[in-house]
Design a protein around this motif. Structure first.
Motif, PDB file in Angstrom:
ATOM      1  N   LYS A  90     -35.449  34.468   6.323  1.00 14.46           N
ATOM      2  CA  LYS A  90     -36.864  34.367   6.703  1.00 14.46           C
ATOM      3  C   LYS A  90     -37.410  35.752   7.046  1.00 14.46           C
ATOM      4  O   LYS A  90     -36.826  36.472   7.850  1.00 14.46           O
ATOM      5  CB  LYS A  90     -37.037  33.448   7.900  1.00 14.46           C
ATOM      6  N   SER A 104     -47.402  35.290   8.235  1.00 19.61           N
ATOM      7  CA  SER A 104     -46.753  34.473   7.210  1.00 19.61           C
ATOM      8  C   SER A 104     -45.256  34.500   7.445  1.00 19.61           C
ATOM      9  O   SER A 104     -44.710  35.472   7.979  1.00 19.61           O
ATOM     10  CB  SER A 104     -47.078  34.991   5.806  1.00 19.61           C
ATOM     11  N   ILE A 106     -42.027  34.032   5.061  1.00 19.89           N
ATOM     12  CA  ILE A 106     -41.531  33.915   3.691  1.00 19.89           C
ATOM     13  C   ILE A 106     -40.056  33.534   3.793  1.00 19.89           C
ATOM     14  O   ILE A 106     -39.280  34.210   4.467  1.00 19.89           O
ATOM     15  CB  ILE A 106     -41.685  35.233   2.923  1.00 19.89           C
ATOM     16  N   THR A 107     -39.687  32.437   3.139  1.00 16.28           N
ATOM     17  CA  THR A 107     -38.306  31.964   3.185  1.00 16.28           C
ATOM     18  C   THR A 107     -37.685  32.077   1.796  1.00 16.28           C
ATOM     19  O   THR A 107     -38.221  31.555   0.822  1.00 16.28           O
ATOM     20  CB  THR A 107     -38.242  30.501   3.671  1.00 16.28           C
ATOM     21  N   GLN A 133     -35.397  29.602  -4.510  1.00 13.81           N
ATOM     22  CA  GLN A 133     -36.700  29.135  -4.056  1.00 13.81           C
ATOM     23  C   GLN A 133     -37.255  30.137  -3.049  1.00 13.81           C
ATOM     24  O   GLN A 133     -36.532  30.612  -2.186  1.00 13.81           O
ATOM     25  CB  GLN A 133     -36.622  27.765  -3.369  1.00 13.81           C
ATOM     26  N   THR A 135     -40.614  30.298  -0.498  1.00 13.04           N
ATOM     27  CA  THR A 135     -41.783  29.603   0.017  1.00 13.04           C
ATOM     28  C   THR A 135     -42.486  30.484   1.032  1.00 13.04           C
ATOM     29  O   THR A 135     -41.863  31.321   1.683  1.00 13.04           O
ATOM     30  CB  THR A 135     -41.419  28.260   0.683  1.00 13.04           C
ATOM     31  N   GLU A 137     -45.315  30.245   4.242  1.00 10.01           N
ATOM     32  CA  GLU A 137     -46.110  29.438   5.164  1.00 10.01           C
ATOM     33  C   GLU A 137     -47.031  30.378   5.924  1.00 10.01           C
ATOM     34  O   GLU A 137     -46.585  31.379   6.474  1.00 10.01           O
ATOM     35  CB  GLU A 137     -45.213  28.671   6.133  1.00 10.01           C
ATOM     36  N   THR A 147     -47.358  25.123   3.413  1.00  9.67           N
ATOM     37  CA  THR A 147     -46.335  25.898   2.719  1.00  9.67           C
ATOM     38  C   THR A 147     -46.603  25.836   1.225  1.00  9.67           C
ATOM     39  O   THR A 147     -46.982  24.790   0.701  1.00  9.67           O
ATOM     40  CB  THR A 147     -44.933  25.322   3.023  1.00  9.67           C
ATOM     41  N   THR A 148     -46.410  26.948   0.556  1.00 11.08           N
ATOM     42  CA  THR A 148     -46.587  27.000  -0.895  1.00 11.08           C
ATOM     43  C   THR A 148     -45.431  27.757  -1.522  1.00 11.08           C
ATOM     44  O   THR A 148     -44.799  28.591  -0.865  1.00 11.08           O
ATOM     45  CB  THR A 148     -47.934  27.656  -1.271  1.00 11.08           C
ATOM     46  N   ASP A 149     -45.142  27.454  -2.788  1.00 11.01           N
ATOM     47  CA  ASP A 149     -44.123  28.193  -3.521  1.00 11.01           C
ATOM     48  C   ASP A 149     -44.673  29.553  -3.905  1.00 11.01           C
ATOM     49  O   ASP A 149     -45.858  29.697  -4.191  1.00 11.01           O
ATOM     50  CB  ASP A 149     -43.703  27.436  -4.777  1.00 11.01           C
ATOM     51  N   PHE A 150     -43.802  30.542  -3.908  1.00 11.79           N
ATOM     52  CA  PHE A 150     -44.172  31.914  -4.217  1.00 11.79           C
ATOM     53  C   PHE A 150     -43.596  32.249  -5.593  1.00 11.79           C
ATOM     54  O   PHE A 150     -42.448  31.903  -5.879  1.00 11.79           O
ATOM     55  CB  PHE A 150     -43.584  32.828  -3.134  1.00 11.79           C
TER      56      PHE A 150
END
Length: 195
Positions: A90, A104, A106-107, A133, A135, A137, A147-150
């Motif tokens: 993260k 934000s 980012i994971t 993956q 994501t 947030e 949350t959205t995919d990056f």
């Protein structure tokens, strides 16, 4: 040492003599830099510095990387296969020019694995299978906006699957410079966890 080869040729005309030319290439016993063989984990401080260096290119209003938690890892085998990935890594960023108190998270989670090559200065590969993956947030005033995919870019992989990744390797430390075009970046420092 000369290696023996046996070539079978099947033709449609029995009894005909056929001549074939075989081209061979020499392959070294170890398909990689032996220094890399083993398992490595990135230091979160160096990953934070690397992430900040990629963001700083956007100017003085660039987000500030506040912290990095979780694990980034590399595994290189002597047979020329390996795995690179993240376990719940993260990255927390705060924004200067956006709404006050916005941040934000980012994971990064998952891996890329497969064959690789390394010549003492660059690594390339680990692209046989990928399950990565990323994501993002966004929070404003402590409230999540979801949350959205990056989109995944080559520099998001610990080792680029498409562009050579420069590195230097020592006994217990490894430095990589993920290939980010047009930006001077800080290296990621990896510590050997197993030989």
């Amino acid at each position: 040492e000369d290696l023996q080869y046996l070539l079978y040729a099947i033709t449609a005309t029995p009894g005909e003599e056929r001549t074939e030319t075989v081209t061979t290439a020499t392959v070294t016993e170890a398909p990689c830099d032996e220094c890399l063989i083993g398992e490595w984990e990135a230091t979160n401080d160096s990953f934070q510095a690397y992430m900040q260096s990629t963001l700083s290119a956007s100017g003085e209003d660039a987000p500030i990387v506040q912290s990095v938690t979780g694990t980034a890892y590399l595994r290189f085998r002597a047979n020329g296969t390996g795995r690179a990935g993240y376990t719940n890594l993260k990255v927390v960023e705060t924004f200067i020019s956006a709404v006050a108190g916005s941040e934000s998270i980012i994971t990064f989670d998952g891996y890329s694995a497969g064959p690789y090559t390394a010549d003492g200065s660059v690594i390339l590969g680990l692209a046989g299978s990928t399950n990565l993956q990323i994501t993002v947030e966004i929070f404003v005033g402590g409230v999540s906006f979801g949350t959205t995919d990056f989109p995944i870019r080559p520099e998001d992989f610990p080792i680029s699957t498409t562009t050579p990744t420069p590195y230097t390797c020592g006994v217990d430390t490894l430095f990589t410079w993920p290939p980010v075009e047009g930006i001077d970046i800080e290296p990621v420092m990896w510590i050997r966890t197993t030989p």
